[in-house]
Design an enzyme around this catalytic site. Structure first.
Site, mmCIF file in Angstrom:
data_model
loop_
_atom_site.group_PDB
_atom_site.id
_atom_site.type_symbol
_atom_site.label_atom_id
_atom_site.label_comp_id
_atom_site.label_asym_id
_atom_site.label_seq_id
_atom_site.Cartn_x
_atom_site.Cartn_y
_atom_site.Cartn_z
ATOM 1 C CD GLU A 99 -2.326 -0.850 2.604
ATOM 2 O OE1 GLU A 99 -2.697 0.114 3.309
ATOM 3 O OE2 GLU A 99 -2.901 -2.231 3.133
ATOM 4 C CB CYS B 47 2.577 7.168 3.475
ATOM 5 S SG CYS B 47 2.960 5.917 4.760
ATOM 6 C CB CYS C 256 5.977 -6.050 9.221
ATOM 7 S SG CYS C 256 7.294 -5.087 10.133
ATOM 8 C CB CYS D 203 3.932 -3.376 16.416
ATOM 9 S SG CYS D 203 5.853 -2.549 16.469
ATOM 10 C CB CYS E 82 1.232 -2.574 13.583
ATOM 11 S SG CYS E 82 1.684 -2.280 11.849
ATOM 12 C CB CYS F 26 0.297 1.424 7.321
ATOM 13 S SG CYS F 26 0.907 1.157 8.907
HETATM 14 N N1 SAH Z 1 7.932 -0.153 11.043
HETATM 15 C C1 SAH Z 1 8.027 1.454 11.151
HETATM 16 C C2 SAH Z 1 7.347 2.096 9.973
HETATM 17 C C3 SAH Z 1 5.779 1.461 9.775
HETATM 18 S S1 SAH Z 1 4.718 1.949 10.866
HETATM 19 C C4 SAH Z 1 7.867 1.604 12.515
HETATM 20 O O1 SAH Z 1 7.394 0.800 13.101
HETATM 21 O O2 SAH Z 1 8.112 2.876 12.956
HETATM 22 C C5 SAH Z 1 4.419 3.423 11.002
HETATM 23 C C6 SAH Z 1 4.012 4.094 12.244
HETATM 24 O O3 SAH Z 1 2.351 3.645 12.565
HETATM 25 C C7 SAH Z 1 4.625 3.613 13.505
HETATM 26 O O4 SAH Z 1 4.891 4.556 14.128
HETATM 27 C C8 SAH Z 1 3.841 2.596 13.950
HETATM 28 O O5 SAH Z 1 4.094 2.308 15.156
HETATM 29 C C9 SAH Z 1 2.294 3.205 13.774
HETATM 30 N N2 SAH Z 1 1.540 2.389 13.781
HETATM 31 C C10 SAH Z 1 1.207 1.135 13.243
HETATM 32 N N3 SAH Z 1 -0.077 0.556 13.597
HETATM 33 C C11 SAH Z 1 -0.690 1.581 14.162
HETATM 34 C C12 SAH Z 1 -2.107 1.719 14.672
HETATM 35 N N4 SAH Z 1 -2.987 0.893 14.715
HETATM 36 N N5 SAH Z 1 -2.429 2.948 15.157
HETATM 37 C C13 SAH Z 1 -1.707 3.977 15.202
HETATM 38 N N6 SAH Z 1 -0.330 4.025 14.909
HETATM 39 C C14 SAH Z 1 -0.083 2.630 14.287
#
Ligand code: SAH
Length: 342
Positions: A93, A106, A113, A117, A120, A333
């Site tokens: 995406e 973006c 991944c 997390c 995510c 994302c």
């Molecule tokens: N892997 C990288 C970049 C991708 S995620 C990272 O972890 O930074 C981009 C941002 O979106 C990161 O800060 C991530 O923690 C956040 N993110 C992911 N899922 C999310 C969600 N459901 N709500 C809010 N932020 C989220």
């Protein structure tokens, strides 16, 4: 012979390849312009190059393409979300956003991944593969061609962990900023990481001028490990050490991302610990009310996000709450790809 991915090749590599084909150096400049400025996807479109050389190019190289599998345009702002299909049938995406100061995009850096997390969507089905430099470039070029809009700034915050695909991401940034090609200043690029500590040290040494965003989400190790498994590998102290080094080496301030999750990391104590951890560090804190994903029951409470922000401000921290764009098209994302691939 397998064809080479010409869009992933550096300017010097293109010169060398042309030399091996008995061609002149200056052709590399023309080819780079066609690929990175005019964004052609066929050698036949390179009209100032002889038919003979175009045929040679076609025999030895290919130009990466992405297919737009789905395109969602927001009704509330000018956000466009693209779901791209890659050559091997995988999907990633990318989101094009309209800010006052220009268009920002973006992009994704991996298919899936590994980082795990908990909040995510991108990590739920695991990791498939790294994106190549050409695929990352094409996320931008395809969106620009489709929308007729010029991308002014870039964030590496889509699917994937950019520092887990370090070599390809650095090559991609070199290509994007090449004066022979797209010539985009890396001052307009933000790279977001969950905290791959050794790579933060490596990146600092390159002094690229980009903005580093660090996904912190909790100030203490127990809490952070609960929601971000990467913290078991490199803990908060190690991460902050790498961030201090990044600031010292590059002179750039860091942006810390903090997804505020109701009942998980949004208490007054959490805010106080965060302020204590980041006090004296040249940084900005970006609060993101956690986006709901259907696989998890995390949510954000608007009032507690505001209170969290106020408490940090009162402690002298430089903090803002991230604006939501494209809320009606699921622009956060990983969510679109999940809907599509299941
Ligand atoms: N892997 C990288 C970049 C991708 S995620 C990272 O972890 O930074 C981009 C941002 O979106 C990161 O800060 C991530 O923690 C956040 N993110 C992911 N899922 C999310 C969600 N459901 N709500 C809010 N932020 C989220």
């Amino acid at each position: 012979m397998e064809k080479a991915d010409i869009l992933s090749m550096s300017y010097d590599e293109v010169i060398m390849a042309l030399d091996a084909l008995g061609e002149k150096k200056f052709r590399a400049e023309q080819i780079f312009q066609w690929l990175h400025v005019k964004k052609v996807t066929e050698f036949s479109e390179m009209t100032n190059i002889s038919l003979e050389l175009r045929t040679k190019l076609d025999t030895n190289f290919y130009i990466k393409r992405l297919n737009i599998a789905k395109r969602l345009e927001s009704c509330v702002d000018n956000t466009i979300k693209y779901l791209y299909e890659l050559d091997d049938g995988n999907h990633v995406e990318c989101v094009l956003m309209d800010y006052k100061h220009g268009n920002s995009i973006c992009i994704s850096t991996q298919v899936g991944c590994k980082m795990g997390c908990k909040f995510c969507a991108s990590t739920i089905a695991g990791f498939r593969r790294n994106l190549t430099p050409s695929e990352m470039l094409m996320e931008i070029y395809t969106a620009e061609k489709d929308s007729g809009r010029h991308v002014d700034s870039l964030v590496l915050m889509g699917i994937g962990e950019p520092l887990d695909n370090y070599t390809n991401v650095i090559r991609f940034l070199e290509l994007l900023s090449s004066p022979k090609g797209r010539n985009m200043s890396l001052r307009h690029v933000s790279l977001s990481t969950c905290g791959i500590v050794p790579k933060i040290y490596d990146l600092a040494k390159l002094k690229t001028g980009l903005t580093l965003s660090v996904s912190l989400h909790a100030a203490d190790n127990a809490r952070r490990s609960e929601i971000m498994p990467v913290n078991d590998r490199w803990n908060v102290e190690e991460l902050i050490g790498a961030c201090r080094d990044y600031i010292n080496e590059t002179g750039r301030r860091i942006s810390f991302e903090y997804a505020v999750i109701s009942g998980v990391n949004d208490s007054e104590r959490d805010a106080d610990e965060l302020a204590k951890l980041l006090r004296g560090i040249n940084c900005h804190i970006n609060l993101i009310p956690v986006n709901k994903i259907k696989e998890r029951d995390f949510s954000a409470d608007r009032r507690s996000v505001a209170a969290f922000c106020d408490r940090l401000s009162a402690r002298g921290m430089n903090v803002t709450v991230r604006r939501t764009l494209g809320a009606d098209i699921n622009a956060a994302c990983g969510q679109l790809r999940r809907e599509y691939e299941i």
